[in-house]
Design a protein around this motif. Structure first.
Motif, PDB file in Angstrom:
ATOM      1  N   ASP A  46      -5.366  27.322  16.252  1.00 18.07           N
ATOM      2  CA  ASP A  46      -4.322  26.927  17.196  1.00 18.07           C
ATOM      3  C   ASP A  46      -4.030  28.097  18.135  1.00 18.07           C
ATOM      4  OD1 ASP A  46      -2.623  28.767  15.982  1.00 18.07           O
ATOM      5  OD2 ASP A  46      -1.789  27.279  14.638  1.00 18.07           O
ATOM      6  N   TRP A  47      -3.275  27.843  19.168  1.00 28.59           N
ATOM      7  CA  TRP A  47      -2.937  28.889  20.139  1.00 28.59           C
ATOM      8  C   TRP A  47      -1.430  29.081  20.178  1.00 28.59           C
ATOM      9  CZ3 TRP A  47      -6.299  29.712  24.975  1.00 28.59           C
ATOM     10  CH2 TRP A  47      -7.638  29.648  24.634  1.00 28.59           C
ATOM     11  N   TYR A  48      -0.801  29.011  19.023  1.00 27.56           N
ATOM     12  CA  TYR A  48       0.658  29.118  18.985  1.00 27.56           C
ATOM     13  C   TYR A  48       1.118  30.528  19.349  1.00 27.56           C
ATOM     14  CZ  TYR A  48       5.426  28.925  17.313  1.00 27.56           C
ATOM     15  OH  TYR A  48       6.777  29.006  17.219  1.00 27.56           O
ATOM     16  N   LYS A  49       0.670  31.523  18.587  1.00 29.80           N
ATOM     17  CA  LYS A  49       1.023  32.918  18.881  1.00 29.80           C
ATOM     18  C   LYS A  49      -0.191  33.699  19.368  1.00 29.80           C
ATOM     19  CE  LYS A  49       4.791  33.250  15.581  1.00 29.80           C
ATOM     20  NZ  LYS A  49       5.318  33.924  14.411  1.00 29.80           N
ATOM     21  N   ASP A  50      -1.311  33.486  18.749  1.00 28.50           N
ATOM     22  CA  ASP A  50      -2.559  34.146  19.108  1.00 28.50           C
ATOM     23  C   ASP A  50      -3.592  33.066  19.389  1.00 28.50           C
ATOM     24  OD1 ASP A  50      -1.556  36.772  18.548  1.00 28.50           O
ATOM     25  OD2 ASP A  50      -1.812  36.350  16.419  1.00 28.50           O
ATOM     26  N   GLY A  51      -4.718  33.473  19.917  1.00 37.23           N
ATOM     27  CA  GLY A  51      -5.781  32.512  20.176  1.00 37.23           C
ATOM     28  C   GLY A  51      -7.109  33.061  19.706  1.00 37.23           C
ATOM     29  N   ASN A  52      -8.120  32.251  19.814  1.00 39.44           N
ATOM     30  CA  ASN A  52      -9.467  32.709  19.529  1.00 39.44           C
ATOM     31  C   ASN A  52     -10.448  31.898  20.358  1.00 39.44           C
ATOM     32  OD1 ASN A  52     -10.262  30.333  17.923  1.00 39.44           O
ATOM     33  ND2 ASN A  52      -8.929  31.174  16.349  1.00 39.44           N
ATOM     34  N   TYR A  53     -11.623  32.458  20.495  1.00 40.12           N
ATOM     35  CA  TYR A  53     -12.684  31.754  21.212  1.00 40.12           C
ATOM     36  C   TYR A  53     -13.996  31.992  20.483  1.00 40.12           C
ATOM     37  CZ  TYR A  53     -13.656  36.336  23.346  1.00 40.12           C
ATOM     38  OH  TYR A  53     -13.940  37.657  23.564  1.00 40.12           O
ATOM     39  N   LEU A  54     -14.944  31.161  20.777  1.00 36.64           N
ATOM     40  CA  LEU A  54     -16.254  31.244  20.150  1.00 36.64           C
ATOM     41  C   LEU A  54     -17.184  32.025  21.066  1.00 36.64           C
ATOM     42  CD1 LEU A  54     -18.165  30.326  17.875  1.00 36.64           C
ATOM     43  CD2 LEU A  54     -18.619  28.284  19.237  1.00 36.64           C
ATOM     44  N   ARG A  55     -17.852  33.015  20.485  1.00 33.88           N
ATOM     45  CA  ARG A  55     -18.819  33.816  21.234  1.00 33.88           C
ATOM     46  C   ARG A  55     -20.161  33.737  20.511  1.00 33.88           C
ATOM     47  NH1 ARG A  55     -17.252  39.855  22.060  1.00 33.88           N
ATOM     48  NH2 ARG A  55     -17.300  39.816  19.796  1.00 33.88           N
ATOM     49  N   ILE A  56     -21.218  33.649  21.296  1.00 37.72           N
ATOM     50  CA  ILE A  56     -22.572  33.724  20.739  1.00 37.72           C
ATOM     51  C   ILE A  56     -23.107  35.097  21.106  1.00 37.72           C
ATOM     52  CG2 ILE A  56     -24.873  32.718  20.707  1.00 37.72           C
ATOM     53  CD1 ILE A  56     -23.570  30.085  21.628  1.00 37.72           C
ATOM     54  N   ASN A  57     -23.416  35.910  20.088  1.00 40.46           N
ATOM     55  CA  ASN A  57     -23.846  37.279  20.359  1.00 40.46           C
ATOM     56  C   ASN A  57     -25.329  37.343  20.742  1.00 40.46           C
ATOM     57  OD1 ASN A  57     -25.386  37.300  17.958  1.00 40.46           O
ATOM     58  ND2 ASN A  57     -23.745  38.280  16.782  1.00 40.46           N
ATOM     59  N   ALA A  58     -25.815  38.555  20.963  1.00 39.41           N
ATOM     60  CA  ALA A  58     -27.199  38.754  21.419  1.00 39.41           C
ATOM     61  C   ALA A  58     -28.221  38.248  20.402  1.00 39.41           C
ATOM     62  CB  ALA A  58     -27.438  40.234  21.713  1.00 39.41           C
TER      63      ALA A  58
END
Length: 70
Positions: free
Chosen positions: A48-60
């Motif tokens: 959730d994005w209530y206080k903090d957020g996150n995102y998905l990253r695809i690394n090298a």
């Protein structure tokens, strides 16, 4: 996940013919690996994005990472 949720997840992945399911806005983010019909698959859950957020990253190395921010 509880039993009924696992059935929905599995049925959705089978019907779509996918081995990675990405969905979001839960209070338990994570990258979950499991077997479905003898194949290794992943369920990636964004938080959730209530206080903090996150995102998905695809690394090298083409690996998935959940990155948190505030």
């Amino acid at each position: 996940l509880v039993g009924s949720e696992m059935c929905i997840r599995d049925r959705t992945m089978r019907k779509a013919g996918i081995n990675i399911l990405i969905h979001g806005h839960t209070h338990k983010p994570g990258i979950h690996e499991f077997e479905l019909d003898g194949k290794k698959v992943k369920r990636i859950v964004l938080g959730d994005w209530y206080k903090d957020g996150n995102y998905l990253r695809i690394n090298a190395d083409r690996e998935f990472e959940l990155v948190q921010f505030n």
